[in-house]
Scaffold this motif. Structure first.
Motif, PDB file in Angstrom:
ATOM      1  N   ARG A 189      50.612  40.492  -6.217  1.00  0.00           N
ATOM      2  CA  ARG A 189      51.914  41.431  -6.426  1.00  0.00           C
ATOM      3  C   ARG A 189      52.867  40.680  -5.382  1.00  0.00           C
ATOM      4  N   GLY A 190      52.557  39.619  -4.865  1.00  0.00           N
ATOM      5  CA  GLY A 190      53.529  38.753  -3.920  1.00  0.00           C
ATOM      6  C   GLY A 190      53.522  39.861  -2.759  1.00  0.00           C
ATOM      7  N   ALA A 191      52.550  40.291  -2.328  1.00  0.00           N
ATOM      8  CA  ALA A 191      52.601  41.376  -1.225  1.00  0.00           C
ATOM      9  C   ALA A 191      51.759  41.000   0.028  1.00  0.00           C
ATOM     10  N   ASN A 192      51.333  39.629   0.328  1.00  0.00           N
ATOM     11  CA  ASN A 192      50.699  39.200   1.084  1.00  0.00           C
ATOM     12  C   ASN A 192      51.219  39.428   2.463  1.00  0.00           C
ATOM     13  N   THR A 193      50.409  40.175   3.466  1.00  0.00           N
ATOM     14  CA  THR A 193      51.222  40.239   4.791  1.00  0.00           C
ATOM     15  C   THR A 193      50.373  39.647   6.141  1.00  0.00           C
ATOM     16  N   ARG A 194      49.129  38.849   5.566  1.00  0.00           N
ATOM     17  CA  ARG A 194      48.378  38.563   6.491  1.00  0.00           C
ATOM     18  C   ARG A 194      48.826  36.816   6.621  1.00  0.00           C
ATOM     19  N   THR A 195      48.458  36.446   8.084  1.00  0.00           N
ATOM     20  CA  THR A 195      48.716  35.037   8.182  1.00  0.00           C
ATOM     21  C   THR A 195      47.440  34.277   7.790  1.00  0.00           C
ATOM     22  N   GLY A 196      47.863  32.881   8.065  1.00  0.00           N
ATOM     23  CA  GLY A 196      46.868  31.618   7.674  1.00  0.00           C
ATOM     24  C   GLY A 196      45.538  32.173   8.973  1.00  0.00           C
ATOM     25  N   ARG A 197      46.207  32.469  10.003  1.00  0.00           N
ATOM     26  CA  ARG A 197      45.096  32.832  11.131  1.00  0.00           C
ATOM     27  C   ARG A 197      44.305  33.952  11.013  1.00  0.00           C
ATOM     28  N   GLN A 198      44.840  34.791  10.496  1.00  0.00           N
ATOM     29  CA  GLN A 198      43.965  35.909  10.286  1.00  0.00           C
ATOM     30  C   GLN A 198      42.952  35.874   9.065  1.00  0.00           C
ATOM     31  N   HIS A 199      43.499  34.955   8.040  1.00  0.00           N
ATOM     32  CA  HIS A 199      42.309  34.759   7.047  1.00  0.00           C
ATOM     33  C   HIS A 199      41.376  33.686   7.626  1.00  0.00           C
ATOM     34  N   ARG A 200      41.622  32.981   8.451  1.00  0.00           N
ATOM     35  CA  ARG A 200      40.820  31.890   8.989  1.00  0.00           C
ATOM     36  C   ARG A 200      39.781  32.903   9.935  1.00  0.00           C
ATOM     37  N   ILE A 201      40.435  33.874  10.699  1.00  0.00           N
ATOM     38  CA  ILE A 201      39.285  34.712  11.377  1.00  0.00           C
ATOM     39  C   ILE A 201      38.605  35.268  10.458  1.00  0.00           C
ATOM     40  N   MET A 202      39.051  35.951   9.371  1.00  0.00           N
ATOM     41  CA  MET A 202      37.991  36.945   8.597  1.00  0.00           C
ATOM     42  C   MET A 202      37.081  35.932   7.913  1.00  0.00           C
ATOM     43  N   ASN A 203      37.391  34.777   7.749  1.00  0.00           N
ATOM     44  CA  ASN A 203      36.400  33.849   7.006  1.00  0.00           C
ATOM     45  C   ASN A 203      35.209  33.646   7.827  1.00  0.00           C
ATOM     46  N   GLU A 204      35.099  33.920   9.071  1.00  0.00           N
ATOM     47  CA  GLU A 204      33.673  34.155   9.859  1.00  0.00           C
ATOM     48  C   GLU A 204      32.682  35.414   9.430  1.00  0.00           C
ATOM     49  N   VAL A 205      33.586  36.355   8.981  1.00  0.00           N
ATOM     50  CA  VAL A 205      32.532  37.341   8.407  1.00  0.00           C
ATOM     51  C   VAL A 205      31.508  36.940   7.785  1.00  0.00           C
ATOM     52  N   PRO A 206      31.393  36.182   6.572  1.00  0.00           N
ATOM     53  CA  PRO A 206      30.213  35.777   5.732  1.00  0.00           C
ATOM     54  C   PRO A 206      29.206  35.030   6.614  1.00  0.00           C
ATOM     55  N   THR A 207      29.389  34.219   7.716  1.00  0.00           N
ATOM     56  CA  THR A 207      28.870  33.480   8.584  1.00  0.00           C
ATOM     57  C   THR A 207      28.073  34.464   9.219  1.00  0.00           C
ATOM     58  N   LEU A 208      28.619  35.385   9.964  1.00  0.00           N
ATOM     59  CA  LEU A 208      27.718  36.111  10.992  1.00  0.00           C
ATOM     60  C   LEU A 208      26.765  36.997   9.917  1.00  0.00           C
ATOM     61  N   ALA A 209      27.308  37.544   8.754  1.00  0.00           N
ATOM     62  CA  ALA A 209      26.243  38.280   7.967  1.00  0.00           C
ATOM     63  C   ALA A 209      25.220  37.256   7.397  1.00  0.00           C
ATOM     64  N   MET A 210      25.375  36.126   7.236  1.00  0.00           N
ATOM     65  CA  MET A 210      24.416  35.259   6.783  1.00  0.00           C
ATOM     66  C   MET A 210      23.385  35.088   7.819  1.00  0.00           C
ATOM     67  N   VAL A 211      23.837  35.049   9.335  1.00  0.00           N
ATOM     68  CA  VAL A 211      23.154  34.656  10.213  1.00  0.00           C
ATOM     69  C   VAL A 211      22.013  35.772  10.473  1.00  0.00           C
ATOM     70  N   VAL A 212      22.266  36.913  10.396  1.00  0.00           N
ATOM     71  CA  VAL A 212      21.846  38.239  10.253  1.00  0.00           C
ATOM     72  C   VAL A 212      20.568  38.186   9.460  1.00  0.00           C
ATOM     73  N   ILE A 213      21.227  37.832   8.139  1.00  0.00           N
ATOM     74  CA  ILE A 213      20.130  38.131   7.065  1.00  0.00           C
ATOM     75  C   ILE A 213      19.084  36.941   7.240  1.00  0.00           C
ATOM     76  N   VAL A 214      19.356  35.800   7.411  1.00  0.00           N
ATOM     77  CA  VAL A 214      18.485  34.552   7.210  1.00  0.00           C
ATOM     78  C   VAL A 214      17.545  34.859   8.607  1.00  0.00           C
ATOM     79  N   LEU A 215      18.043  35.117   9.777  1.00  0.00           N
ATOM     80  CA  LEU A 215      16.987  35.530  10.956  1.00  0.00           C
ATOM     81  C   LEU A 215      16.199  36.509  10.570  1.00  0.00           C
ATOM     82  N   ALA A 216      16.621  37.625   9.871  1.00  0.00           N
ATOM     83  CA  ALA A 216      15.925  39.012   9.336  1.00  0.00           C
ATOM     84  C   ALA A 216      14.737  38.671   8.502  1.00  0.00           C
ATOM     85  N   VAL A 217      15.033  37.884   7.437  1.00  0.00           N
ATOM     86  CA  VAL A 217      14.107  37.401   6.539  1.00  0.00           C
ATOM     87  C   VAL A 217      13.082  36.348   6.884  1.00  0.00           C
TER      88      VAL A 217
END
Length: 149
Positions: free
Chosen positions: A117-145
């Motif tokens: 829609r051409g409505a992005n309001t986030r910065t590149g830095r904010q997207h970089r920070i959010m890029n860590e979410v799957p890493t944290l979830a992966m750590v929890v999942i792998v350690l659990a299993v």
């Protein structure tokens, strides 16, 4: 049904792992595309349309099917007798990690629609920070299993 699942267990597990790998690849790559999209294009320019096509195809043709397959094969694994010890913490920790990854997938889908829609309001830095979410979830999942705490 449980006999079929027990016999098919190695195949279901292999397909589950392949689905997870494909899904995780997308969960890691799409936020990076958003970083580049934010920092290297403006709404309506030629790069904007290229990024939009890349983001759409990644989400629609790789991430969406692999997420569905991951959940499907994972549920089959859960239904296989003797695989999950529901008295342990690990299956619940894994489920929490998968729910976080699914939420993140939906969050990425909403962000892609904002770019469309051409409505992005986030910065590149904010997207970089959010890029860590799957890493944290992966750590929890792998350690659990693997550790089965």
């Amino acid at each position: 049904m449980s006999d079929v699942l027990s016999v098919a267990y190695p195949w279901i597990k292999a397909l589950h792992i392949m689905s997870v790998i494909a899904w995780m690849a997308g969960l890691f790559y799409l936020p990076r595309l958003f970083v580049y999209h934010t920092e290297q294009s403006e709404p309506g320019d030629s790069r904007d349309s290229v990024f939009q096509v890349m983001e759409y195809k990644l989400l629609r043709y790789i991430m969406q099917p692999s997420m569905i397959a991951t959940w499907g094969f994972g549920l089959l694994l859960v239904m296989t007798p003797g695989i999950v010890d529901w008295g342990s913490v690990w299956p619940y920790a894994k489920l929490a990690g998968v729910v976080v990854m699914t939420w993140f997938h939906m969050w990425l889908s909403a962000r892609r629609k904002e770019f469309a829609r051409g409505a992005n309001t986030r910065t590149g830095r904010q997207h970089r920070i959010m890029n860590e979410v799957p890493t944290l979830a992966m750590v929890v999942i792998v350690l659990a299993v693997v550790v089965k705490f």
